[in-house]
Design an enzyme around this catalytic site. Sequence first.
Site, PDB file in Angstrom:
ATOM      1  N   GLU A  41       8.016  -2.069   8.663  1.00 36.27           N
ATOM      2  CA  GLU A  41       8.488  -0.602   9.850  1.00 36.27           C
ATOM      3  C   GLU A  41       7.512  -0.432  10.994  1.00 36.27           C
ATOM      4  O   GLU A  41       6.911   0.134  11.177  1.00 36.27           O
ATOM      5  CB  GLU A  41       7.428   0.320   8.900  1.00 36.27           C
ATOM      6  CG  GLU A  41       8.551   0.503   7.119  1.00 36.27           C
ATOM      7  CD  GLU A  41       7.883   2.371   6.671  1.00 36.27           C
ATOM      8  OE1 GLU A  41       8.650   2.875   6.223  1.00 36.27           O
ATOM      9  OE2 GLU A  41       6.126   1.982   6.249  1.00 36.27           O
TER      10      GLU A  41
HETATM   11  C1  ACM Z   1       6.383  -0.542   2.912  1.00 32.40           C
HETATM   12  O1  ACM Z   1       6.843   0.215   1.744  1.00 32.40           O
HETATM   13  N1  ACM Z   1       6.723   0.450   4.127  1.00 32.40           N
HETATM   14  C2  ACM Z   1       5.855  -1.861   2.518  1.00 32.40           C
END
Ligand code: ACM
Length: 516
Positions: free
Chosen positions: A325
């Site tokens: 992310e």
């Molecule tokens: C994640 O769940 N952002 C690895």
Amino acid sequence: MVRKLLCLTVSCLAVALFAPVAVAAPDTPPPVRVVPQPSSIVTLPGQAFTLRPTTRIVASGGAADTGQYLAGLLRPSTGYRLPVTNTGLPGDIRLDLGGPSSLGDEGYRLTVTAVGVEIAAHTTAGLFYAVQTFRQLLPAKAEARTVQSGPWTARGVAVRDTPRYAWRGAMLDVARHFFPVAQVENYLDLISLYKINTLHLHLSDNDGWRIDINGWPRLARYGGSTDATRGPGGFYTQDDYREIVRYAASRHVTIIPEIDTPGHVTAAQASYAELNCDGVAPPLLNPGWSSLCVPLEVTYKWLDDVIGQLAALTPGDYIDIGGDEAVNTSPADYKYFIDRVQQIVLSHGKKLLGWHQIEAGDLTGTATAQYWGTAGSADDEALARVAQQRGNKLVLSPADKTYLDMKYDASTPIGQDWAGYTSVSDGYDWDPATFVPGVADDVTGVEAPLWTDVFPTWHDVEYMTFPRLPGIAEIGWSPASTHSWADYRVRLGAQAQRWDVLGVSYYRSPEVPWAG
Ligand code: ACM
């Protein structure tokens, strides 16, 4: 015996003659219900082993530590001495490191008969896993920490057991909410009962930084001073972390430290203004996505200190740099960053681990990617195939199967649902060899992450972990040929008595026929 000693009078003689005869409780061993299911287990009709006050644990040389561990498990509930000795007699429990090398790094043989318990392995890990199986053959009250009444009988079995996958993991997010050393050790005790051998600690995120780093004291002291629900936070000193590593090793669990980068870094950037492109520290818990400043050289000086210190503290092969992310990092910056951070990890003698997005960088064949995509997600699967082409290993943590923070169903009072609801059967009924098509040979195992964004209490952690984690443990350990929800749910149901004795707060899913 007590009655005999006191019976010195006629009236007492009458009591002795006419009182109902005290009948010893029959030695009815519990049924054989082991999780994870061993690769081969045969019940031996008519055979059973009963622990006696005189039973010894025969474990010499390299087996002695596991012998002491077994004695430590069973002494409080039985009240027996259970000495760990070099030699023994029929009727004892024998742990032997002379098992064949074909049992591998973690396999074992366990034979339980009326004349004793024989455990053989090629490694201490194998002995330890045999103990986990043996312990589940005994009545659940064997787990108690206070003296209980026996009998302590286990049904006769012959087991030969080796794991399907080398990596059987759990992840605890101590960044969103901090959990002190004692609770992490409690988690290690519970996960190792199911032969989990890896605990990944998510040590930093936007909401908190949880490990003290020499030369950068504000990371933990300021960056660790709160949490996702504005509580008091906390952090591990390096001695705390060493203690977690030591305790984990005693349970044959490898600790994997994760410092999430280049996103999920608000706590670090709030602690040190120089880690921001504009030189201005954001407030703690600043909402929104964050990114390290990729062009700044201090970013890599800082990472070298953090990774260098973690590498020195961590005996395991891997340092996890996150990589998920990175919404506020451009693709070009991301690629550059992953290359730099990989060099830093390698320079400290470790291998790189990260969420599967790290495959967007140029990785060496020693890297491992943790797949957290959901079923059929084309972009995520494409990155898994990049990993395969590079010879990187994959740890599977599909969010719709292994994420322990997902609600069980619509009625679950806490938890997330962005990857859907994950019932106990959903979490169990999948195969790591086929979940991402075409990468079976590169899958090194499975891991169940517990994100704690919305879980401030230890009760929450246990409630979401149990009963789903044992299912991931079984997928990681047991051969695909033994996979059966119908059989598993009954074996899982038998764990409830154990969790009740251990004081575990678990969810009594209506899918499971709970014993007790
Ligand atoms: C994640 O769940 N952002 C690895």
